[in-house]
Design an enzyme around this catalytic site. Structure first.
Site, PDB file in Angstrom:
ATOM      1  N   ASP A  69       0.840  -1.109   0.099  1.00 36.07           N
ATOM      2  CA  ASP A  69       0.116  -0.014  -0.011  1.00 36.07           C
ATOM      3  C   ASP A  69       1.134   1.304   0.147  1.00 36.07           C
ATOM      4  O   ASP A  69       2.033   1.243   0.682  1.00 36.07           O
ATOM      5  CB  ASP A  69      -0.861  -0.007   1.228  1.00 36.07           C
ATOM      6  CG  ASP A  69      -1.866   1.363   1.026  1.00 36.07           C
ATOM      7  OD1 ASP A  69      -2.830   1.157   0.552  1.00 36.07           O
ATOM      8  OD2 ASP A  69      -1.808   2.230   1.889  1.00 36.07           O
TER       9      ASP A  69
ATOM     10  N   GLU B 199       0.884   5.479   0.194  1.00 37.81           N
ATOM     11  CA  GLU B 199       0.194   6.787   0.209  1.00 37.81           C
ATOM     12  C   GLU B 199       0.961   7.855  -0.568  1.00 37.81           C
ATOM     13  O   GLU B 199       2.027   7.754  -0.916  1.00 37.81           O
ATOM     14  CB  GLU B 199       0.263   7.265   1.638  1.00 37.81           C
ATOM     15  CG  GLU B 199      -0.355   6.219   2.995  1.00 37.81           C
ATOM     16  CD  GLU B 199      -1.878   6.018   2.534  1.00 37.81           C
ATOM     17  OE1 GLU B 199      -2.567   6.996   2.100  1.00 37.81           O
ATOM     18  OE2 GLU B 199      -2.321   4.893   2.665  1.00 37.81           O
TER      19      GLU B 199
ATOM     20  N   HIS C  36      -5.522   4.627   5.818  1.00 39.62           N
ATOM     21  CA  HIS C  36      -4.866   5.665   5.083  1.00 39.62           C
ATOM     22  C   HIS C  36      -3.347   5.761   5.712  1.00 39.62           C
ATOM     23  O   HIS C  36      -2.771   6.918   5.467  1.00 39.62           O
ATOM     24  CB  HIS C  36      -5.767   6.767   5.029  1.00 39.62           C
ATOM     25  CG  HIS C  36      -6.736   6.684   4.265  1.00 39.62           C
ATOM     26  ND1 HIS C  36      -6.868   6.501   2.811  1.00 39.62           N
ATOM     27  CD2 HIS C  36      -8.151   7.227   4.506  1.00 39.62           C
ATOM     28  CE1 HIS C  36      -7.835   6.392   2.521  1.00 39.62           C
ATOM     29  NE2 HIS C  36      -8.774   6.775   3.487  1.00 39.62           N
TER      30      HIS C  36
ATOM     31  N   ASP D 199      -2.729  -0.430   6.269  1.00 41.29           N
ATOM     32  CA  ASP D 199      -3.641  -0.656   5.024  1.00 41.29           C
ATOM     33  C   ASP D 199      -3.116  -1.972   4.184  1.00 41.29           C
ATOM     34  O   ASP D 199      -3.652  -2.991   3.740  1.00 41.29           O
ATOM     35  CB  ASP D 199      -3.908   0.425   4.118  1.00 41.29           C
ATOM     36  CG  ASP D 199      -4.599   1.611   4.393  1.00 41.29           C
ATOM     37  OD1 ASP D 199      -5.299   1.243   5.681  1.00 41.29           O
ATOM     38  OD2 ASP D 199      -4.849   2.542   3.796  1.00 41.29           O
TER      39      ASP D 199
END
Length: 726
Positions: A566, A568, A704, A709
């Site tokens: 994941d 960001e 998030h 995540d």
């Protein structure tokens, strides 16, 4: 949890866009004049009076009129509006137009040009034509093609009002023929010159003096007929294709290898079209005019299916005794055995049945060859992706000085990359002594490798039509030459010299080196074995190489390693936004075996709305490493795994973009937990990570944030794989 600490600072690598050179003001005129002078020097005996008259008239034009005509020739279509001609470098365009009209290079629209004229109109202009026509009704929403058809029906040429500023380019057929003499194929414009001048296409420099492609006008015009026929089959109308078939008896006899190859290809294309349309009589008539392997095969199959079995038997026996190629012989032997010797299965089926089956995780479906390579490497075998590149590179480097010798290479223009002898199949006959001497030296692998390296050092990057320069393939030659039996190598390379056109492709996907060299053709479910692939396997076996097929059985490998990722980011658009955090969980057998997490300095500001969403601020990343500093460690963490993520294309796309920014290619097999859950657990209102975690009671404490995540998506992967395995 693994955190990324103590990275050594590395210099940033930024990719710069390539700046193109500024072309000279009249580059297009210079290029076409170069072509015309070349034709006058090399093809004087090939051109007819009409072509010489065209060239003479062109040279008599004022330079500004020559430039304007070349501009016309480079545009799409034949019809233009004189008022819209805007070429600042051409002085006095009205005077140039008058000179072109006086010399017959342009004219007004005639009845023969009406279709081109209407097609050149914009959609509003076509609608305006219909608005004043005696037509009951039409809809402005119709597609342009339908509106144009309505114009032809309701606004015939004699009733059309054609503005005087509409002009038509003349002599397009002559210009196309002259271009064909130069390029050897149909070109709709002079773009090859422009691409060369911009440096986007490199032309070979191993030849300074070029030979004519044809000896006389009979050869040239027959070759042009078939090249034009193939061009119209691909780009023309159904009516043009129908006319080609209707005029079959009037086709010119092939007068050289070029026209013979063009005729065979055109007959095959048209025959295939007729088969698809259900017109078997016409298909047979077309196939019967060619002795090409594909046409022979289709004719035999169709006639056998119709009941002409004795004819098929006799034709097969003739092909077995006198085959035109190895492909033709293999087909004839196989078909004859099945239909007349009561053999129940085809040769292809026999090979498939005896082939090895390897089980691979279905996440590799997008790259089966790469997956098979990894499979063999995991067994301790050296495995290389080679296919045709290995053989073509070895052939080109070994015979470079014979292929591309300025004194012997037969080349027809500066745009020719492949010597004509390879196209026509005369390379071996023309250079037999030199070729055999080179083949004799193959018994000493070390000496051959040194010779190849010398060729690489002298000619690396030189454009040629045999192979692409690839460091990976060149490096593969050393272990190949060291392990291969020289006699086997000689047999294949001699066959390439004798019939390069038919031997340049079809080689197996992988080369394996263990106790020796063997080749593997990889076939996934639904893949077919093409005729040339079967032929190449048989040739390799006959030469002494083990050559087989590996069939892939897609499954869910319980031992497969996945890395659930994941990221960001500063926003959702890859060209603009950057990664601020990576979280990754390595999974095997449904269990977490390792983790990776790091903040990243995105080298741009994080927008306030993103900080509110993720909690990652500019202060938090101010001392974090940039991606270039963690790239090696993260890539090592991913090694040998399948890249998994929730909405995988988002995370994969950003990681790929980060690697691209530092000049590195990123490619991995990938799997999506979002689409996988949607497929295996239907019925949920939402398949967002947050809602799925709620539905399946998966902990998502800090949504998030990348590692949280990734851990949640990893639990979804376990659920998904349970259903996949079942």
């Amino acid at each position: 949890m693994l955190s990324v600490q103590g990275h050594v600072s590395q210099p940033k690598v930024r990719r710069r866009s390539r700046s193109l050179p500024n072309l000279p003001q009249y580059y297009y005129h210079t290029n076409v004049c170069e072509m015309f002078r070349f034709i006058e020097a090399r093809y004087a005996d090939v051109c007819q009076d009409v072509h010489h008259d065209f060239l003479s008239a062109f040279w008599s034009l004022p330079v500004n009129a020559q430039c304007l005509y070349v501009r016309f020739a480079g545009r799409k279509g034949r019809v233009f509006k004189s008022g819209q001609l805007n070429y600042p470098e051409i002085a006095n365009i009205p005077a140039a137009l008058r000179a072109l009209e006086t010399s017959g290079f342009i004219s007004g629209v005639t009845s023969d040009d009406y279709a081109d004229y209407v097609t050149a109109l914009t959609k509003p202009e076509v609608i305006a034509k219909l608005a004043g026509a005696p037509i009951n009704s039409f809809k402005r929403s119709w597609k342009k093609d339908a509106l144009i058809e309505a114009v032809f029906v309701h606004v015939p040429f004699q009733n059309a009002i054609i503005p005087p500023q509409m002009i038509v380019q003349r002599h397009t057929n002559i210009l196309q023929y002259l271009s064909f003499l130069y390029f050897g194929k149909i070109e709709d414009n002079f773009q090859p010159f422009t691409l060369r001048d911009l440096g986007l296409v490199r032309t070979p420099d191993f030849k300074a003096d070029y030979e004519a492609r044809f000896e006389d006008s009979v050869q040239a015009e027959a070759a042009y007929f078939y090249a034009l026929g193939l061009h119209r089959f691909k780009n023309g109308t159904d009516e043009e294709t129908a006319q080609l078939i209707d005029r079959l008896e009037a086709w010119p006899e092939p007068a050289c290898e070029i026209s013979a190859a063009g005729q065979d290809k055109l007959l095959q294309k048209l025959g295939g079209l007729c088969e698809r349309l259900g017109d078997m009589d016409t298909a047979l008539a077309l196939y019967a005019r060619s002795d090409a392997p594909n046409c022979n095969e289709r004719e035999i199959r169709l006639r056998y299916k119709r009941g002409d079995k004795e004819w098929a038997r006799a034709r097969l026996e003739d092909l077995i005794d006198n085959p035109g190629s190895d492909d033709a012989h293999n087909f004839a032997v196989d078909f004859y055995a099945r239909k007349f010797n009561k053999k129940r299965t085809s040769e292809v089926t026999d090979i498939l049945r005896s082939s090895e089956v390897i089980k691979l995780d279905e996440a590799f479906k997008a790259s089966p060859e790469r997956a098979a390579q990894k499979f063999y490497q995991a067994q301790g075998v050296e495995a290389y992706r080679t296919e045709n590149a290995l053989w073509k590179t070895l052939f080109g480097l070994l015979f470079w000085d014979i292929l591309f010798c300025p004194d012997t290479a037969k080349v027809h223009s500066s745009f020719e990359r492949l010597p004509a002898d390879l196209k026509t199949g005369t390379f071996y006959a023309a250079n037999k002594a030199a070729i055999e001497d080179r083949l004799l030296g193959l018994s000493e692998a070390g000496r051959v490798h040194v010779q190849i390296l010398k060729t690489v050092s002298r000619h690396h990057g030189t454009p040629n039509g045999v192979f692409r320069w690839s460091g990976r393939i060149i490096d593969t030659l050393r272990p190949f030459l060291k392990a291969v039996p020289s006699g086997a190598l000689v047999q294949i390379l001699r066959a390439m010299c004798e019939d390069y056109k038919n031997m340049k492709d079809g080689f197996p996907d992988l080369m394996l080196i263990d106790d020796g060299v063997r080749f593997i053709e990889v076939k996934a479910q639904g893949d077919v074995i093409r005729r040339n692939q079967l032929t190449r396997i048989k040739q390799l076996r006959a030469a002494g190489f083990p050559a087989d097929i590996a069939r892939i059985d897609w499954t869910v490998d319980p031992n497969q390693i996945y890395v659930v990722v994941d990221v960001e980011t500063t926003g959702g658009r890859k060209p603009i936004h950057r990664v601020t955090e990576i979280g990754a969980v390595k999974m095997q057998g449904g269990k977490v075996i390792d983790k990776f997490q790091t903040l990243l300095h995105p080298e741009r500001a994080i927008p306030p709305n993103i900080t509110r969403l993720t909690g990652i601020s500019n202060d938090m990343v101010s001392g974090a490493p940039i991606f270039a500093e963690v790239a090696d460690e993260f890539e090592a963490f991913l090694e040998g795994a399948i890249f998994a993520a929730h909405n995988v294309n988002f995370d994969y796309g950003f990681i790929s973009a980060e690697f691209s920014r530092i000049g590195r290619r990123f490619k991995m097999p990938k799997i999506c937990t979002c689409s996988g859950m949607r497929k295996h657990y239907p019925g949920h209102k939402s398949y967002s990570l947050k809602n799925l975690c709620r539905d399946f009671e998966i902990d998502l404490k800090t949504h998030h944030r990348a590692l949280c995540d990734a851990e949640a998506a990893a639990e979804l992967l376990v659920l998904m794989n349970e259903r996949r395995a079942a």
